[in-house]
Write an enzyme that holds these catalytic residues in place. Structure first.
Site, PDB file in Angstrom:
ATOM      1  N   HIS A 144      13.143  12.151   5.369  1.00 18.02           N
ATOM      2  CA  HIS A 144      12.553  13.031   6.339  1.00 18.02           C
ATOM      3  C   HIS A 144      12.403  14.413   5.859  1.00 18.02           C
ATOM      4  CE1 HIS A 144      13.802  10.421  10.088  1.00 18.02           C
ATOM      5  NE2 HIS A 144      12.950  10.053   9.373  1.00 18.02           N
TER       6      HIS A 144
ATOM      7  N   LYS B 160      12.821   2.775  19.685  1.00 21.00           N
ATOM      8  CA  LYS B 160      12.642   4.231  19.401  1.00 21.00           C
ATOM      9  C   LYS B 160      11.164   4.628  19.313  1.00 21.00           C
ATOM     10  CE  LYS B 160      16.750   5.570  16.881  1.00 21.00           C
ATOM     11  NZ  LYS B 160      17.041   5.975  15.359  1.00 21.00           N
TER      12      LYS B 160
ATOM     13  N   GLU C  26      21.765   4.740  20.241  1.00 20.55           N
ATOM     14  CA  GLU C  26      22.362   5.641  19.035  1.00 20.55           C
ATOM     15  C   GLU C  26      23.383   6.734  19.337  1.00 20.55           C
ATOM     16  OE1 GLU C  26      19.675   6.338  15.885  1.00 20.55           O
ATOM     17  OE2 GLU C  26      20.551   8.165  15.238  1.00 20.55           O
TER      18      GLU C  26
ATOM     19  N   ARG D  22       5.096   7.171  34.521  1.00 23.69           N
ATOM     20  CA  ARG D  22       6.388   6.881  34.180  1.00 23.69           C
ATOM     21  C   ARG D  22       7.060   5.638  33.676  1.00 23.69           C
ATOM     22  NH1 ARG D  22       6.402   9.654  39.469  1.00 23.69           N
ATOM     23  NH2 ARG D  22       6.710  11.891  39.313  1.00 23.69           N
TER      24      ARG D  22
ATOM     25  N   GLU E 261      12.521  -0.105   3.840  1.00 21.58           N
ATOM     26  CA  GLU E 261      13.330  -0.430   4.920  1.00 21.58           C
ATOM     27  C   GLU E 261      13.967  -1.848   4.967  1.00 21.58           C
ATOM     28  OE1 GLU E 261      13.890   1.993   7.005  1.00 21.58           O
ATOM     29  OE2 GLU E 261      11.956   3.135   7.561  1.00 21.58           O
TER      30      GLU E 261
ATOM     31  N   HIS F 165      17.333   8.136   5.375  1.00 25.02           N
ATOM     32  CA  HIS F 165      16.283   9.034   6.064  1.00 25.02           C
ATOM     33  C   HIS F 165      16.450  10.644   6.135  1.00 25.02           C
ATOM     34  CE1 HIS F 165      15.338   4.781   7.266  1.00 25.02           C
ATOM     35  NE2 HIS F 165      14.328   5.115   8.259  1.00 25.02           N
TER      36      HIS F 165
ATOM     37  N   ARG G  94      24.316   2.765  15.583  1.00 23.69           N
ATOM     38  CA  ARG G  94      22.832   2.652  15.276  1.00 23.69           C
ATOM     39  C   ARG G  94      22.394   3.740  14.341  1.00 23.69           C
ATOM     40  NH1 ARG G  94      17.509   1.547  19.010  1.00 23.69           N
ATOM     41  NH2 ARG G  94      16.064   1.841  17.408  1.00 23.69           N
TER      42      ARG G  94
ATOM     43  N   ASN H 246      19.705   4.796   9.656  1.00 29.73           N
ATOM     44  CA  ASN H 246      18.829   5.693   9.251  1.00 29.73           C
ATOM     45  C   ASN H 246      19.397   6.011   7.522  1.00 29.73           C
ATOM     46  OD1 ASN H 246      17.334   6.479  11.166  1.00 29.73           O
ATOM     47  ND2 ASN H 246      18.717   7.671  12.138  1.00 29.73           N
TER      48      ASN H 246
ATOM     49  N   HIS I  61       6.249   7.232   4.693  1.00 33.18           N
ATOM     50  CA  HIS I  61       7.702   7.289   5.340  1.00 33.18           C
ATOM     51  C   HIS I  61       8.649   6.500   4.384  1.00 33.18           C
ATOM     52  CE1 HIS I  61      10.986   7.289   8.187  1.00 33.18           C
ATOM     53  NE2 HIS I  61      11.010   5.704   8.125  1.00 33.18           N
TER      54      HIS I  61
ATOM     55  N   LYS J  39      18.935  -5.799  12.398  1.00 30.35           N
ATOM     56  CA  LYS J  39      18.499  -4.464  13.481  1.00 30.35           C
ATOM     57  C   LYS J  39      19.033  -4.858  14.796  1.00 30.35           C
ATOM     58  CE  LYS J  39      15.502  -0.904  14.674  1.00 30.35           C
ATOM     59  NZ  LYS J  39      14.534  -0.208  14.175  1.00 30.35           N
TER      60      LYS J  39
HETATM   61  P1  NAD Z   1       1.375   3.661   9.232  1.00 33.39           P
HETATM   62  O1  NAD Z   1       1.485   3.265  10.454  1.00 33.39           O
HETATM   63  O2  NAD Z   1       0.855   4.918   8.890  1.00 33.39           O
HETATM   64  O3  NAD Z   1       0.711   2.509   8.569  1.00 33.39           O
HETATM   65  C1  NAD Z   1       0.566   2.611   7.053  1.00 33.39           C
HETATM   66  C2  NAD Z   1      -1.057   2.595   6.896  1.00 33.39           C
HETATM   67  O4  NAD Z   1      -1.550   1.093   6.801  1.00 33.39           O
HETATM   68  C3  NAD Z   1      -2.042   3.304   7.817  1.00 33.39           C
HETATM   69  O5  NAD Z   1      -2.999   3.816   6.942  1.00 33.39           O
HETATM   70  C4  NAD Z   1      -2.663   2.085   8.639  1.00 33.39           C
HETATM   71  O6  NAD Z   1      -3.799   2.287   9.333  1.00 33.39           O
HETATM   72  C5  NAD Z   1      -2.473   0.978   7.651  1.00 33.39           C
HETATM   73  N1  NAD Z   1      -2.478  -0.355   8.132  1.00 33.39           N
HETATM   74  C6  NAD Z   1      -1.677  -0.864   8.897  1.00 33.39           C
HETATM   75  N2  NAD Z   1      -1.684  -2.234   8.890  1.00 33.39           N
HETATM   76  C7  NAD Z   1      -2.621  -2.441   7.980  1.00 33.39           C
HETATM   77  C8  NAD Z   1      -3.113  -3.752   7.394  1.00 33.39           C
HETATM   78  N3  NAD Z   1      -2.573  -4.851   8.227  1.00 33.39           N
HETATM   79  N4  NAD Z   1      -4.044  -3.940   6.728  1.00 33.39           N
HETATM   80  C9  NAD Z   1      -4.362  -2.746   6.335  1.00 33.39           C
HETATM   81  N5  NAD Z   1      -4.147  -1.439   6.422  1.00 33.39           N
HETATM   82  C10 NAD Z   1      -3.176  -1.526   7.263  1.00 33.39           C
HETATM   83  O7  NAD Z   1       2.748   3.552   8.452  1.00 33.39           O
HETATM   84  P2  NAD Z   1       4.140   2.551   8.411  1.00 33.39           P
HETATM   85  O8  NAD Z   1       4.890   2.574   7.260  1.00 33.39           O
HETATM   86  O9  NAD Z   1       3.631   1.496   9.228  1.00 33.39           O
HETATM   87  O10 NAD Z   1       5.143   3.278   9.527  1.00 33.39           O
HETATM   88  C11 NAD Z   1       5.328   4.764   9.337  1.00 33.39           C
HETATM   89  C12 NAD Z   1       5.919   5.522  10.716  1.00 33.39           C
HETATM   90  O11 NAD Z   1       7.008   4.583  11.462  1.00 33.39           O
HETATM   91  C13 NAD Z   1       6.521   6.718  10.465  1.00 33.39           C
HETATM   92  O12 NAD Z   1       5.861   7.565  11.526  1.00 33.39           O
HETATM   93  C14 NAD Z   1       7.918   6.638  10.978  1.00 33.39           C
HETATM   94  O13 NAD Z   1       8.428   7.744  11.564  1.00 33.39           O
HETATM   95  C15 NAD Z   1       7.809   5.569  11.937  1.00 33.39           C
HETATM   96  N6  NAD Z   1       9.186   4.721  11.979  1.00 33.39           N
HETATM   97  C16 NAD Z   1       9.606   4.558  13.200  1.00 33.39           C
HETATM   98  C17 NAD Z   1      10.621   3.835  13.449  1.00 33.39           C
HETATM   99  C18 NAD Z   1      11.239   3.277  14.716  1.00 33.39           C
HETATM  100  O14 NAD Z   1      12.570   2.898  14.745  1.00 33.39           O
HETATM  101  N7  NAD Z   1      10.532   3.688  15.625  1.00 33.39           N
HETATM  102  C19 NAD Z   1      11.565   3.125  12.061  1.00 33.39           C
HETATM  103  C20 NAD Z   1      10.805   3.405  10.963  1.00 33.39           C
HETATM  104  C21 NAD Z   1       9.618   4.159  10.877  1.00 33.39           C
HETATM  105  N1  GLY Z   2      14.862   3.159  12.450  1.00 29.52           N
HETATM  106  C1  GLY Z   2      16.114   3.401  12.718  1.00 29.52           C
HETATM  107  C2  GLY Z   2      16.521   2.987  13.985  1.00 29.52           C
HETATM  108  O1  GLY Z   2      15.664   1.996  14.735  1.00 29.52           O
HETATM  109  O2  GLY Z   2      17.375   3.364  14.608  1.00 29.52           O
END
Ligand code: NAD
Ligand code: GLY
Length: 372
Positions: free
Chosen positions: A259, A150, A244, A128, A192, A255, A248, A252, A272, A234
């Site tokens: 998406h 998030k 949100e 939890r 972003e 997005h 907030r 997006n 993404h 942010k």
């Molecule tokens: P990812 O986590 O898939 O990383 C991208 C690629 O880069 C992967 O293959 C990873 O292994 C590689 N990688 C990571 N760091 C590296 C480094 N330093 N050197 C070499 N390779 C490296 O993708 P991302 O773009 O980081 O994240 C996308 C995800 O984030 C999506 O799932 C999206 O929905 C989520 N997201 C969440 C929020 C939130 O607020 N929580 C906001 C935006 C995006």
């Molecule tokens: N990436 C959008 C949020 O964090 O709200």
């Protein structure tokens, strides 16, 4: 490694009362034991990473954490958006339970947004709730996903549909790790960063336009400023609307279309950030068609997205009814209300709003923005 030419370490605070936490931004942070001082006390830390990032950075982090925890465990998930799912999440719980981890165990998310979102969700659920620290290693994760709490996994019917709001204890943005990031991933992170300009800060948009080459060349000073300003914007938004309920949602921007592209093509086909880049152009075009901004603004944004190495033309998601397929996918968006799709639109330079739009207009925008 911090050198005399490295930008000074910066700190941005997410102000959420007793759940406030700092974001550290600088070179050489990941392997420095001082970075992890004053975190919640525990015997055990679990580093959650993936099979691409772990071989690069897990040992460095492990050594630093061993100065604070008597037991530092590791689990490496399969890499990729396609693995942001229940069976992969279960691997984190397997590692925690198989090693007898108690509720004080601190999780460290070492990777991009996928690892960060999954580790955060696992931390929210395990017993939890256990503390976790974000150590984002992609530009996208440093400027967005690691900040604000998030957490989620995907469902085949919709992206990030199962998750929780759960804040980390700290976010560590080490500039050095961005040097090993593939160029395509760097561009995805730029999407972003660009987003924060039109929705909140036109001076930052000017700055990004002037510094896009420096960012693509990974100049530490440019990266440090872009990460810091993105996190500040942010932080201001999340500080006012953590869950949100309103404001907030502007984060997006791009997005809703993005998406739809990501899930319509199948997770992992477009990154993404690529979906967001193209989605911002589509959302700007919609804003123009709604009479909120002029064409010059749309063209300006399109040019910057293109310069960042991102796609500006949407893929066709259906041969029969492309716009219909986009609309169908967008109705699963979390902003949708009673089946009505809601879009983040630009309603003036540096200002965003969330609103619906007539299907016919949205169809027209989609067809104008998609490949023939
Ligand atoms: P990812 O986590 O898939 O990383 C991208 C690629 O880069 C992967 O293959 C990873 O292994 C590689 N990688 C990571 N760091 C590296 C480094 N330093 N050197 C070499 N390779 C490296 O993708 P991302 O773009 O980081 O994240 C996308 C995800 O984030 C999506 O799932 C999206 O929905 C989520 N997201 C969440 C929020 C939130 O607020 N929580 C906001 C935006 C995006
Ligand atoms: N990436 C959008 C949020 O964090 O709200």
């Amino acid at each position: 490694m911090h050198t005399d030419s490295s930008p000074a370490i910066q700190q941005v605070v997410i102000d959420l009362g007793e759940r406030s936490y700092p974001i550290f931004i600088g070179a050489g942070l990941l392997g420095d034991p001082a970075t992890y001082e004053d975190l919640p006390a525990s015997n055990t830390a679990l580093i959650v990473s993936n099979d691409t990032v772990a071989p690069l950075y897990a040992q460095l982090l492990q050594r630093a954490l061993q100065c604070h925890y008597s037991r530092v465990l590791q689990v490496a998930l399969p890499d990729g958006e396609v693995h942001k799912d229940w069976p992969t999440l279960q691997l984190i719980f397997d590692a925690l339970l198989a090693n007898g981890c108690d509720r004080k165990t601190v999780l460290f998310a070492l990777g991009g947004g996928v690892v960060g979102d999954m580790t955060g969700f696992a931390a929210a659920c395990y017993m939890r709730g256990v503390p976790f620290v974000q150590v984002p290693t992609t530009l996208l994760a440093q400027v967005d996903s690691s900040v604000g709490g998030k957490t989620a996994i995907n469902h085949p019917l919709g992206k990030n549909m199962v998750g929780a709001f759960y804040q980390p204890e700290r976010v560590i943005c080490d500039l050095d790790v961005l040097q090993s990031l593939p160029l395509r991933e760097l561009s995805a992170g730029l999407a972003e960063i660009i987003k924060y300009g039109p929705i909140a800060d036109m001076a930052f948009l000017d700055w990004i336009e002037a510094n896009i080459e420096a960012l693509l060349a990974r100049e530490p000073a440019a990266l440090a400023h872009a990460i810091q300003r993105s996190c500040e914007i942010k932080a201001a938004v999340v500080g006012q609307d953590e869950r949100e309920t309103g404001l907030r949602a502007i984060l997006n921007f791009g997005h809703t279309f993005g998406h739809a592209i990501e899930s319509g093509l199948g997770y992992g086909q477009w990154l993404h950030g690529e979906g967001v880049g193209c989605g911002m152009v589509m959302a700007a075009r919609l804003s123009q068609r709604l009479g909120l901004i002029d064409k010059a603004f749309v063209d300006r944004l399109r040019t910057l997205v293109l310069r960042a190495g991102l796609p500006v033309v949407g893929p066709r998601l259906s041969a029969a009814d492309n716009a219909g397929r986009y609309l169908e996918l967008m109705r699963v968006d979390k902003k949708a209300e009673a089946g009505e799709v809601r879009f983040v639109v630009i309603d003036g330079p540096g200002r965003a709003a969330v609103r619906g739009a007539p299907d016919a207009l949205v169809r027209e925008v989609i067809e104008a923005c998609c490949s023939a």
